[in-house]
Design an enzyme around this catalytic site. Structure first.
Site, mmCIF file in Angstrom:
data_model
loop_
_atom_site.group_PDB
_atom_site.id
_atom_site.type_symbol
_atom_site.label_atom_id
_atom_site.label_comp_id
_atom_site.label_asym_id
_atom_site.label_seq_id
_atom_site.Cartn_x
_atom_site.Cartn_y
_atom_site.Cartn_z
ATOM 1 N N LYS A 15 65.423 140.497 28.150
ATOM 2 C CA LYS A 15 65.211 139.268 28.904
ATOM 3 C C LYS A 15 63.964 138.544 28.619
ATOM 4 O O LYS A 15 63.897 137.206 28.131
ATOM 5 C CB LYS A 15 64.780 139.480 30.435
ATOM 6 C CG LYS A 15 66.180 139.871 31.138
ATOM 7 C CD LYS A 15 65.656 140.016 32.673
ATOM 8 C CE LYS A 15 64.385 140.827 33.246
ATOM 9 N NZ LYS A 15 64.530 142.280 32.763
ATOM 10 N N ARG A 90 64.403 139.095 41.847
ATOM 11 C CA ARG A 90 64.811 140.635 41.613
ATOM 12 C C ARG A 90 65.491 141.372 42.874
ATOM 13 O O ARG A 90 65.655 142.435 42.903
ATOM 14 C CB ARG A 90 63.563 141.181 41.285
ATOM 15 C CG ARG A 90 63.269 141.587 39.697
ATOM 16 C CD ARG A 90 61.927 142.425 39.662
ATOM 17 N NE ARG A 90 61.807 143.216 38.649
ATOM 18 C CZ ARG A 90 61.262 142.773 37.361
ATOM 19 N NH1 ARG A 90 60.755 141.647 37.410
ATOM 20 N NH2 ARG A 90 60.862 143.514 36.343
ATOM 21 N N ARG A 129 59.019 150.429 23.073
ATOM 22 C CA ARG A 129 58.461 149.062 23.165
ATOM 23 C C ARG A 129 56.848 149.079 23.222
ATOM 24 O O ARG A 129 56.125 149.718 23.918
ATOM 25 C CB ARG A 129 58.647 148.453 24.720
ATOM 26 C CG ARG A 129 58.228 147.142 25.066
ATOM 27 C CD ARG A 129 59.083 146.321 25.860
ATOM 28 N NE ARG A 129 58.986 146.722 27.222
ATOM 29 C CZ ARG A 129 59.315 145.894 28.193
ATOM 30 N NH1 ARG A 129 60.170 145.174 28.011
ATOM 31 N NH2 ARG A 129 59.048 146.517 29.659
ATOM 32 N N ARG A 157 53.169 149.514 27.155
ATOM 33 C CA ARG A 157 52.872 148.853 28.652
ATOM 34 C C ARG A 157 52.510 150.149 29.623
ATOM 35 O O ARG A 157 53.258 151.144 29.595
ATOM 36 C CB ARG A 157 54.063 148.242 28.918
ATOM 37 C CG ARG A 157 53.657 146.675 29.173
ATOM 38 C CD ARG A 157 55.039 145.990 29.597
ATOM 39 N NE ARG A 157 55.335 146.297 30.725
ATOM 40 C CZ ARG A 157 56.613 145.434 31.340
ATOM 41 N NH1 ARG A 157 57.036 144.357 30.778
ATOM 42 N NH2 ARG A 157 57.055 145.858 32.501
ATOM 43 N N ARG A 168 61.756 152.371 37.632
ATOM 44 C CA ARG A 168 61.892 151.027 37.133
ATOM 45 C C ARG A 168 63.461 150.913 37.164
ATOM 46 O O ARG A 168 64.026 149.914 37.539
ATOM 47 C CB ARG A 168 61.151 150.268 36.199
ATOM 48 C CG ARG A 168 59.812 150.162 36.463
ATOM 49 C CD ARG A 168 58.791 149.943 35.151
ATOM 50 N NE ARG A 168 59.358 148.709 34.632
ATOM 51 C CZ ARG A 168 59.254 148.296 33.278
ATOM 52 N NH1 ARG A 168 58.959 149.443 32.318
ATOM 53 N NH2 ARG A 168 59.580 147.321 32.731
#
Ligand code: AMP
Length: 223
Positions: A15, A90, A129, A157, A168
């Site tokens: 996204k 969300r 990532r 992160r 998550r």
């Protein structure tokens, strides 16, 4: 008529990356609630520091805080011509609040794009990532040790660690997936295959959005 786009999709679906590309190509602001919160933490804003504990655990920040952040951001002049929303809404309650904000401000139809990626692929992507510790930019797989934009060091992160990623993805399945059902019935809802190379996803996204915009414009839908 402005181009108002919501990007839906699980963590790791791409996204943020796709919202960046689209925002640049269409000269629209990308509004990422995750980025706003992370910047707020750096700036030591009280509201963001309260949110930090939830973010670190991979949980959602409360709807009231998030809606207030987005209401303020969409009220700025640069969002008049449209916006690309990344990471908001969300929850279904956030989506309802967004509908009200859009209606109040007469901001025109919302185009909702769901970027679909299988779960195994999401876990793999999140584990590898990296983001820039200085500017927050997402790094590509071949970007090495430092950020191509500002030279800052690339780091994982904190909420991309394995246990938090699983939380998550669970939160996404429980709280955010119902949003797809909320939006699916609208004539401006589209799904895009996110399990392709980023430039192919970007191409599909642009074609899809342009096509959905003609439908949205014709229907004159407020939502
Ligand atoms: P993101 O960068 O979009 O993955 O967001 C990182 C974290 O910020 C999430 O795991 C949540 O803790 C929080 N967050 C961002 N956007 C929202 C939202 N719309 N509602 C609730 N929490 C959010």
């Amino acid at each position: 008529m402005g181009l108002n786009v919501i990007m839906l999709g699980a963590p790791g679906a791409g996204k943020g990356t796709q919202a960046d590309v689209l925002a640049r190509r269409r000269s629209l602001p990308k509004i990422s609630t995750g980025d706003i919160l992370r910047q707020g933490i750096k700036d030591e804003l009280p509201v963001a520091l309260v949110a930090k504990a939830k973010m670190d655990r991979g949980e959602l920040v409360d709807d009231e805080t998030m809606v207030a952040i987005v209401r303020e951001r969409l009220g700025r002049p640069d969002a008049d011509a449209g916006f690309i929303l990344d990471g908001f809404p969300r929850t279904v309650d956030q989506a309802r609040a967004l509908d009200r904000i859009i209606d109040d401000r007469g901001k025109g139809p919302l185009i909702v794009v769901d970027i679909v990626v299988p779960e195994g692929e999401l876990v793999r992507r999140l584990a590898s990532r990296r983001i820039c510790s200085q500017c927050g930019e997402n790094a590509g797989p071949t970007d090495g040790q430092s950020c191509l934009r500002c030279g800052g060091a690339l780091i994982q992160r904190p909420d991309d660690s394995e246990s938090v990623v699983l939380e998550r993805l669970g939160v996404y399945a429980r709280s955010t997936k119902p949003l797809v059902d909320y939006y699916r019935v609208r004539p401006t809802f589209r799904a895009v295959n996110g399990a392709q190379a980023p430039d192919l996803v970007a191409r599909d996204l642009e074609t899809t959005i342009d096509e959905a915009a003609t439908v949205g414009g014709r229907a004159g839908m407020g939502a």
